[in-house]
Each structure stands twice: as C-alpha cells, then as structure tokens.
Write a protein that holds these residues in place. Sequence first.
Motif, PDB file in Angstrom:
ATOM      1  N   PHE A 120     -10.463   5.758   3.799  1.00 37.58           N
ATOM      2  CA  PHE A 120      -8.625   5.241   2.501  1.00 37.58           C
ATOM      3  C   PHE A 120      -9.495   5.367   1.176  1.00 37.58           C
ATOM      4  O   PHE A 120      -8.788   6.146   0.607  1.00 37.58           O
ATOM      5  CB  PHE A 120      -8.016   4.448   2.832  1.00 37.58           C
ATOM      6  N   ALA A 121     -10.697   4.963   0.858  1.00 40.60           N
ATOM      7  CA  ALA A 121     -10.953   4.335  -0.401  1.00 40.60           C
ATOM      8  C   ALA A 121     -11.844   5.862  -0.939  1.00 40.60           C
ATOM      9  O   ALA A 121     -10.864   6.201  -2.595  1.00 40.60           O
ATOM     10  CB  ALA A 121     -11.810   3.135  -0.539  1.00 40.60           C
ATOM     11  N   ASP A 122     -12.605   6.065  -0.263  1.00 42.20           N
ATOM     12  CA  ASP A 122     -12.533   7.605  -0.946  1.00 42.20           C
ATOM     13  C   ASP A 122     -11.600   8.258  -0.988  1.00 42.20           C
ATOM     14  O   ASP A 122     -11.869   9.777  -2.179  1.00 42.20           O
ATOM     15  CB  ASP A 122     -13.612   8.461   0.600  1.00 42.20           C
ATOM     16  N   HIS A 123      -9.838   8.361  -0.709  1.00 38.53           N
ATOM     17  CA  HIS A 123      -9.651   9.650  -0.929  1.00 38.53           C
ATOM     18  C   HIS A 123      -8.429   9.138  -2.132  1.00 38.53           C
ATOM     19  O   HIS A 123      -7.057   9.298  -2.421  1.00 38.53           O
ATOM     20  CB  HIS A 123      -8.176   9.368   0.166  1.00 38.53           C
ATOM     21  N   LEU A 124      -8.802   7.593  -2.481  1.00 39.16           N
ATOM     22  CA  LEU A 124      -8.006   7.104  -3.711  1.00 39.16           C
ATOM     23  C   LEU A 124      -8.187   7.967  -5.212  1.00 39.16           C
ATOM     24  O   LEU A 124      -9.279   7.987  -5.000  1.00 39.16           O
ATOM     25  CB  LEU A 124      -7.863   5.306  -3.751  1.00 39.16           C
ATOM     26  N   THR A 125      -7.620   7.826  -5.385  1.00 37.85           N
ATOM     27  CA  THR A 125      -7.500   7.938  -7.522  1.00 37.85           C
ATOM     28  C   THR A 125      -8.547   6.451  -8.039  1.00 37.85           C
ATOM     29  O   THR A 125      -7.771   5.641  -7.444  1.00 37.85           O
ATOM     30  CB  THR A 125      -6.618   8.153  -8.381  1.00 37.85           C
ATOM     31  N   PRO A 126      -9.279   6.507  -9.130  1.00 33.71           N
ATOM     32  CA  PRO A 126      -9.106   5.506  -9.232  1.00 33.71           C
ATOM     33  C   PRO A 126      -8.333   4.704  -9.687  1.00 33.71           C
ATOM     34  O   PRO A 126      -7.262   5.266 -10.041  1.00 33.71           O
ATOM     35  CB  PRO A 126     -10.091   6.031 -10.854  1.00 33.71           C
ATOM     36  N   GLY A 127      -8.025   3.086  -8.885  1.00 35.51           N
ATOM     37  CA  GLY A 127      -7.082   2.491  -9.860  1.00 35.51           C
ATOM     38  C   GLY A 127      -5.716   2.706  -8.613  1.00 35.51           C
ATOM     39  O   GLY A 127      -4.759   1.825  -8.818  1.00 35.51           O
ATOM     40  N   GLY A 128      -5.452   4.015  -7.441  1.00 39.50           N
ATOM     41  CA  GLY A 128      -5.624   3.806  -6.314  1.00 39.50           C
ATOM     42  C   GLY A 128      -4.913   2.626  -5.725  1.00 39.50           C
ATOM     43  O   GLY A 128      -5.523   1.472  -5.715  1.00 39.50           O
ATOM     44  N   VAL A 129      -4.511   2.963  -4.914  1.00 43.05           N
ATOM     45  CA  VAL A 129      -4.064   1.312  -3.807  1.00 43.05           C
ATOM     46  C   VAL A 129      -3.491   1.325  -2.777  1.00 43.05           C
ATOM     47  O   VAL A 129      -3.363   2.868  -2.034  1.00 43.05           O
ATOM     48  CB  VAL A 129      -2.018   0.937  -4.844  1.00 43.05           C
ATOM     49  N   PHE A 227      -1.000  -5.788   3.781  1.00 41.22           N
ATOM     50  CA  PHE A 227      -1.685  -6.246   2.897  1.00 41.22           C
ATOM     51  C   PHE A 227      -2.434  -4.787   1.473  1.00 41.22           C
ATOM     52  O   PHE A 227      -1.160  -3.969   2.246  1.00 41.22           O
ATOM     53  CB  PHE A 227      -3.511  -5.856   3.711  1.00 41.22           C
ATOM     54  N   LEU A 228      -2.228  -5.250   0.296  1.00 36.09           N
ATOM     55  CA  LEU A 228      -1.727  -4.526  -0.790  1.00 36.09           C
ATOM     56  C   LEU A 228      -3.617  -4.805  -1.228  1.00 36.09           C
ATOM     57  O   LEU A 228      -4.507  -5.369  -1.555  1.00 36.09           O
ATOM     58  CB  LEU A 228      -1.345  -4.767  -1.202  1.00 36.09           C
ATOM     59  N   ALA A 229      -4.781  -3.462  -0.859  1.00 37.61           N
ATOM     60  CA  ALA A 229      -5.539  -3.162  -1.680  1.00 37.61           C
ATOM     61  C   ALA A 229      -5.686  -1.996  -2.923  1.00 37.61           C
ATOM     62  O   ALA A 229      -5.434  -1.088  -2.807  1.00 37.61           O
ATOM     63  CB  ALA A 229      -6.538  -3.457  -1.283  1.00 37.61           C
ATOM     64  N   ASP A 230      -6.341  -2.521  -4.052  1.00 41.29           N
ATOM     65  CA  ASP A 230      -6.574  -1.327  -5.219  1.00 41.29           C
ATOM     66  C   ASP A 230      -8.098  -1.358  -5.217  1.00 41.29           C
ATOM     67  O   ASP A 230      -9.247  -2.322  -4.714  1.00 41.29           O
ATOM     68  CB  ASP A 230      -6.032  -2.048  -6.335  1.00 41.29           C
ATOM     69  N   ARG A 231      -8.498  -0.252  -6.017  1.00 40.37           N
ATOM     70  CA  ARG A 231      -9.721  -0.023  -6.296  1.00 40.37           C
ATOM     71  C   ARG A 231     -10.272   0.165  -7.637  1.00 40.37           C
ATOM     72  O   ARG A 231      -9.358   0.478  -8.623  1.00 40.37           O
ATOM     73  CB  ARG A 231      -9.666   2.147  -5.906  1.00 40.37           C
ATOM     74  N   PRO A 232     -11.071  -0.398  -7.883  1.00 39.70           N
ATOM     75  CA  PRO A 232     -11.136  -0.684  -9.209  1.00 39.70           C
ATOM     76  C   PRO A 232     -11.813   0.734  -9.722  1.00 39.70           C
ATOM     77  O   PRO A 232     -12.710   1.589  -9.265  1.00 39.70           O
ATOM     78  CB  PRO A 232     -12.307  -1.107  -8.700  1.00 39.70           C
ATOM     79  N   ARG A 233     -10.975   0.443 -11.094  1.00 33.23           N
ATOM     80  CA  ARG A 233     -11.183   1.816 -12.402  1.00 33.23           C
ATOM     81  C   ARG A 233     -12.278   1.787 -12.570  1.00 33.23           C
ATOM     82  O   ARG A 233     -13.103   1.216 -12.574  1.00 33.23           O
ATOM     83  CB  ARG A 233     -10.421   1.582 -13.385  1.00 33.23           C
TER      84      ARG A 233
END
Length: 233
Positions: A120-129, A227-233
């Motif tokens: 999931f994290a690998d498919h997020l844009t920077p700052g994605g949730v 659960f809400l989790a974000d990918r650091p920019r």
Amino acid sequence: MAEIYELLHEARGKDYRTEAATVAGLVRARNAQAASLLDVACGTGAHLRHFADLFDKVEGLELSEAMLAMARTAVPAAVLHGGDMRDLALNRSYDVITCMFGSIAYLKDVAELTSTLRSFADHLTPGGVVAVDPWWFLETSLDHHVSGDTVTVGRRTMTRVSCTEREGNTSHMVVHYVVAEPGLGVEHFAERHALTLFTRAEYEEAFARAGLRVTYVGEIQSGRGLFLADRPR
C-alpha cells in the motif's frame, strides 16, 4: 451473494455514504489536496460509488469476479482491477488507499499484514494516506456470537443469520442466507469466513514497519474504529 450484498447490508443499517464521507473528511485533514483514491477489496462498489463523488479519480481492486461485475455496474466511471491485495502491483500511485469493512482481516498473519501494508505504501504519492477499517481486535472480539436479521427490499425478503466462534486468533464465522421473492421461490445458501483477530498493537506495528505513520480513530465504523496512516513527504 454479490447480488444481495449491498441491499442486505444497507437494509440492516450500514450507511455507505456516511462512512465514505467520514473517511474522506479524515483523509483531507491530513492531505487537503488528495484527489485520487484506490479502494482495495472494493466488493460491489458500495463505498466506491460514494468515494467517486468525493474524489476526482477513483479505482477499485477486488478478488471476487462476481463482486467486480456488480462494481462495474455501480461505478461505471471507475477503473476496476481484478486481483488480491496481497499481490498489489498496479504500477501507479494514489493520494488515498482505502480498505473497508474489515476486509484486511482476510490476511492470515502479521507477516501478510506487514507486506500488504508495505505494498500500500509503495502505491502512495508523497503525503498520501492509507485508511483501513479493521475487523475486531483480538482483545475486543466476542466468542460464541450469534446475530440475525430479516429485511425486505422491494419484492425480496432476506434473512441473514451468523454464528461466530473464536479459535486462537481467528474468528470463524458461518453465515446462512434465506432469500425469498414472489414468483421465484425461496433460496438458501451459506458462507464461511476465517478472519484474523489482530491486536491493535499488531496493526500499529505493521503500519510502522511499512514506513507509515499511523493514528487510530476509535468508536466509528460500528465501533471497530479506523486506522489512518500517512507516507512522510
């Protein structure tokens, strides 16, 4: 099951529109510019069709071909992918990835949970949730739980009866359905589900190992929380 899935749950009181709006609001509190969303294990598109009103671009991933066919009808503008969340490899990025209605609990252990959240994290844009609606935690689950409902939608009457037994960290749920409609008679079928009862700490540790900063919002989603989790920019 795909044919009656959304009708039955809505008639039992599940408010897909409100749940989608709640998730969107919590996501935008973390990423106000979020415009693209992937709903993992999207089922018949019950949440996705409301997410389509809240985000510029929505896509879905679903393992069941029957559910996917219903989702294509429900959300014709969405790009829908057939596949398993454990093998997510879409070669694109999203501002938001959701996994609703306890679907994450079909993962069998912490290793699968961690690797799936990492993808999931690998498919997020920077700052994605990432927003994950979990199944019950091991520490809050009920054993020997029985529930039942009968609802009528249009000409169709549906009864759902479930019995759940806990074995170790797995929730074994057997669900029986009786569907009756004038001119068509009565049909009965059953399903069996094995859902992993992760602890809250196991979820939070898996998010952290996936490189995501996680927050748990309690009470919502019928008491299961989110659960809400974000990918650091």
